[in-house]
Design a protein around this motif. Sequence first.
Motif, PDB file in Angstrom:
ATOM      1  N   VAL A 135     -12.606  -8.119  14.149  1.00 30.23           N
ATOM      2  CA  VAL A 135     -13.265  -9.396  13.873  1.00 30.23           C
ATOM      3  C   VAL A 135     -12.211 -10.402  13.444  1.00 30.23           C
ATOM      4  O   VAL A 135     -11.553 -10.243  12.412  1.00 30.23           O
ATOM      5  N   THR A 136     -12.034 -11.445  14.252  1.00 22.90           N
ATOM      6  CA  THR A 136     -11.006 -12.446  13.955  1.00 22.90           C
ATOM      7  C   THR A 136     -11.547 -13.874  13.904  1.00 22.90           C
ATOM      8  O   THR A 136     -10.889 -14.757  13.360  1.00 22.90           O
ATOM      9  N   SER A 137     -12.731 -14.119  14.468  1.00 22.79           N
ATOM     10  CA  SER A 137     -13.251 -15.484  14.513  1.00 22.79           C
ATOM     11  C   SER A 137     -14.781 -15.446  14.418  1.00 22.79           C
ATOM     12  O   SER A 137     -15.403 -14.390  14.601  1.00 22.79           O
ATOM     13  N   PRO A 138     -15.416 -16.581  14.125  1.00 22.22           N
ATOM     14  CA  PRO A 138     -16.882 -16.613  14.009  1.00 22.22           C
ATOM     15  C   PRO A 138     -17.590 -16.125  15.260  1.00 22.22           C
ATOM     16  O   PRO A 138     -18.699 -15.580  15.180  1.00 22.22           O
ATOM     17  N   GLU A 139     -16.967 -16.304  16.431  1.00 16.39           N
ATOM     18  CA  GLU A 139     -17.604 -15.882  17.677  1.00 16.39           C
ATOM     19  C   GLU A 139     -17.791 -14.366  17.743  1.00 16.39           C
ATOM     20  O   GLU A 139     -18.616 -13.862  18.508  1.00 16.39           O
ATOM     21  N   GLY A 177       0.821  -1.215   0.000  1.00 15.17           N
ATOM     22  CA  GLY A 177       0.000   0.000   0.000  1.00 15.17           C
ATOM     23  C   GLY A 177       0.846   1.252   0.000  1.00 15.17           C
ATOM     24  O   GLY A 177       0.562   2.219  -0.719  1.00 15.17           O
ATOM     25  N   LEU A 178       1.899   1.255   0.805  1.00 17.96           N
ATOM     26  CA  LEU A 178       2.786   2.422   0.868  1.00 17.96           C
ATOM     27  C   LEU A 178       3.450   2.704  -0.477  1.00 17.96           C
ATOM     28  O   LEU A 178       3.734   3.854  -0.820  1.00 17.96           O
ATOM     29  N   ASN A 179       3.686   1.666  -1.257  1.00 18.69           N
ATOM     30  CA  ASN A 179       4.357   1.821  -2.541  1.00 18.69           C
ATOM     31  C   ASN A 179       3.570   2.640  -3.555  1.00 18.69           C
ATOM     32  O   ASN A 179       4.150   3.141  -4.529  1.00 18.69           O
ATOM     33  N   VAL A 180       2.251   2.778  -3.347  1.00 17.81           N
ATOM     34  CA  VAL A 180       1.457   3.566  -4.297  1.00 17.81           C
ATOM     35  C   VAL A 180       1.055   4.924  -3.717  1.00 17.81           C
ATOM     36  O   VAL A 180       0.289   5.663  -4.333  1.00 17.81           O
ATOM     37  N   VAL A 181       1.571   5.238  -2.523  1.00 16.72           N
ATOM     38  CA  VAL A 181       1.285   6.530  -1.902  1.00 16.72           C
ATOM     39  C   VAL A 181       2.319   7.551  -2.379  1.00 16.72           C
ATOM     40  O   VAL A 181       3.518   7.281  -2.379  1.00 16.72           O
ATOM     41  N   SER A 182       1.853   8.712  -2.768  1.00 15.42           N
ATOM     42  CA  SER A 182       2.736   9.770  -3.263  1.00 15.42           C
ATOM     43  C   SER A 182       3.719  10.204  -2.185  1.00 15.42           C
ATOM     44  O   SER A 182       3.365  10.293  -1.000  1.00 15.42           O
ATOM     45  N   ASN A 183       4.968  10.507  -2.591  1.00 13.79           N
ATOM     46  CA  ASN A 183       5.975  10.916  -1.608  1.00 13.79           C
ATOM     47  C   ASN A 183       5.792  12.348  -1.118  1.00 13.79           C
ATOM     48  O   ASN A 183       6.558  12.812  -0.279  1.00 13.79           O
ATOM     49  N   ASN A 184       4.780  13.051  -1.639  1.00 14.30           N
ATOM     50  CA  ASN A 184       4.473  14.379  -1.083  1.00 14.30           C
ATOM     51  C   ASN A 184       3.345  14.304  -0.053  1.00 14.30           C
ATOM     52  O   ASN A 184       2.782  15.326   0.350  1.00 14.30           O
ATOM     53  N   THR A 185       3.029  13.080   0.373  1.00 16.01           N
ATOM     54  CA  THR A 185       2.005  12.867   1.397  1.00 16.01           C
ATOM     55  C   THR A 185       2.548  13.287   2.765  1.00 16.01           C
ATOM     56  O   THR A 185       3.703  13.013   3.092  1.00 16.01           O
ATOM     57  N   GLU A 186       1.709  13.942   3.559  1.00 18.20           N
ATOM     58  CA  GLU A 186       2.130  14.363   4.897  1.00 18.20           C
ATOM     59  C   GLU A 186       1.948  13.246   5.914  1.00 18.20           C
ATOM     60  O   GLU A 186       2.873  12.896   6.653  1.00 18.20           O
ATOM     61  N   LYS A 187       0.746  12.678   5.967  1.00 20.84           N
ATOM     62  CA  LYS A 187       0.414  11.658   6.963  1.00 20.84           C
ATOM     63  C   LYS A 187      -0.164  10.424   6.284  1.00 20.84           C
ATOM     64  O   LYS A 187      -0.879  10.518   5.282  1.00 20.84           O
ATOM     65  N   VAL A 188       0.122   9.270   6.898  1.00 19.39           N
ATOM     66  CA  VAL A 188      -0.476   8.015   6.461  1.00 19.39           C
ATOM     67  C   VAL A 188      -1.223   7.406   7.643  1.00 19.39           C
ATOM     68  O   VAL A 188      -0.637   7.193   8.711  1.00 19.39           O
ATOM     69  N   VAL A 189      -2.511   7.164   7.461  1.00 17.13           N
ATOM     70  CA  VAL A 189      -3.331   6.514   8.484  1.00 17.13           C
ATOM     71  C   VAL A 189      -3.535   5.062   8.054  1.00 17.13           C
ATOM     72  O   VAL A 189      -4.014   4.810   6.948  1.00 17.13           O
ATOM     73  N   ILE A 190      -3.154   4.123   8.905  1.00 23.70           N
ATOM     74  CA  ILE A 190      -3.259   2.701   8.584  1.00 23.70           C
ATOM     75  C   ILE A 190      -4.319   2.066   9.471  1.00 23.70           C
ATOM     76  O   ILE A 190      -4.309   2.246  10.691  1.00 23.70           O
ATOM     77  N   HIS A 191      -5.234   1.323   8.826  1.00 23.16           N
ATOM     78  CA  HIS A 191      -6.352   0.757   9.585  1.00 23.16           C
ATOM     79  C   HIS A 191      -6.681  -0.640   9.085  1.00 23.16           C
ATOM     80  O   HIS A 191      -6.611  -0.931   7.884  1.00 23.16           O
ATOM     81  N   ASP A 192      -7.060  -1.518  10.022  1.00 26.07           N
ATOM     82  CA  ASP A 192      -7.473  -2.879   9.682  1.00 26.07           C
ATOM     83  C   ASP A 192      -8.887  -2.872   9.111  1.00 26.07           C
ATOM     84  O   ASP A 192      -9.808  -2.318   9.731  1.00 26.07           O
ATOM     85  N   ALA A 193      -9.062  -3.530   7.984  1.00 25.01           N
ATOM     86  CA  ALA A 193     -10.382  -3.583   7.350  1.00 25.01           C
ATOM     87  C   ALA A 193     -11.411  -4.276   8.229  1.00 25.01           C
ATOM     88  O   ALA A 193     -12.618  -4.055   8.073  1.00 25.01           O
ATOM     89  N   VAL A 194     -10.946  -5.123   9.160  1.00 27.49           N
ATOM     90  CA  VAL A 194     -11.876  -5.891   9.995  1.00 27.49           C
ATOM     91  C   VAL A 194     -12.148  -5.205  11.338  1.00 27.49           C
ATOM     92  O   VAL A 194     -12.567  -5.861  12.297  1.00 27.49           O
ATOM     93  N   ARG A 195     -11.919  -3.908  11.396  1.00 30.31           N
ATOM     94  CA  ARG A 195     -12.374  -3.095  12.538  1.00 30.31           C
ATOM     95  C   ARG A 195     -13.438  -2.126  12.026  1.00 30.31           C
ATOM     96  O   ARG A 195     -13.146  -0.968  11.720  1.00 30.31           O
ATOM     97  N   PRO A 196     -14.682  -2.581  11.924  1.00 28.02           N
ATOM     98  CA  PRO A 196     -15.727  -1.768  11.294  1.00 28.02           C
ATOM     99  C   PRO A 196     -16.296  -0.657  12.169  1.00 28.02           C
ATOM    100  O   PRO A 196     -17.089   0.160  11.677  1.00 28.02           O
ATOM    101  N   PHE A 197     -15.907  -0.604  13.460  1.00 26.35           N
ATOM    102  CA  PHE A 197     -16.474   0.423  14.328  1.00 26.35           C
ATOM    103  C   PHE A 197     -15.572   1.634  14.499  1.00 26.35           C
ATOM    104  O   PHE A 197     -15.746   2.423  15.422  1.00 26.35           O
ATOM    105  N   VAL A 198     -14.615   1.785  13.602  1.00 29.03           N
ATOM    106  CA  VAL A 198     -13.864   3.031  13.565  1.00 29.03           C
ATOM    107  C   VAL A 198     -14.850   4.159  13.256  1.00 29.03           C
ATOM    108  O   VAL A 198     -15.874   3.948  12.611  1.00 29.03           O
TER     109      VAL A 198
END
Length: 256
Positions: free
Chosen positions: A211-215, A91-112
């Motif tokens: 979310v990591t398991s069926p439970e 993902g970082l490889n396609v981010v422009s080098n003039n970017t100030e901040k990068v926010v990284i988030h897990d797709a399986v945390r839907p309550f952000v």
Amino acid sequence: MVVAIIVGAGEGRRMGSTGGRKQFTKISGKPLIAYTLEPFEKSQLIDHMVLVVPPDSIDWVREEIVGQYRLKKVREIVAGGETRQQSVWNGLNVVSNNTEKVVIHDAVRPFVNETLIKRVIDASRKTGAAITAVPVKDTVKQVESGEVVGTLDRRLLWLAQTPQCFDYQIIVEAHKMAAREKIEATDDASLVEKYGAKVAVAVGSYANLKVTSPEDLPLLEYFLRQDRRIRLEQPTTRQRRTQVRSRARRRRSKRK
């Protein structure tokens, strides 16, 4: 410019008999990843998004997620790697080098939500790096060979979450260092720590579940129903104005 990288390239091996990839599991008829992406789409602090997904899901995600839910901030969809760390690097490889901040988030945390996104970006302005985290509530034991060998001071322990936010240069250099030294970590902040940068902490949310398991799915559905109910019960701007006018009229009537 602030770019969000949403990491959803996992194969969902811990989902067991439910099968399928957890990030695409449908909850109330909607893919889990769509819930995750919407707060980033709405946030005024996020300029655009990069999605990292399994290689064979790129076209499906473009049509069924980005297109279906009108996610205009998604600029790139890239294939993930064998590990989460490799996926973030892709993902970082396609981010422009003039970017100030990068926010990284897990797709399986839907309550952000937008509040957490703002909170972690603000915290990162102090040191160049920040995580969301919550204090440990339970007593934590150190165990070896099935026996307790110590009790850790929970006052010093926090559970790391995402989103995590970094200055572009810091996170890129931390990943390059990890590749050179063959370091593998379970989150990006760990790499930044090893790189030598200080990591600030923004208070997260206990509802920001991963979310990591069926439970986890029944609990996820419960929270979604609660969230929807709360939003439906909150008065609209027009309703609030009507309520204010009604109270004002009642006060005037009492004076007469």
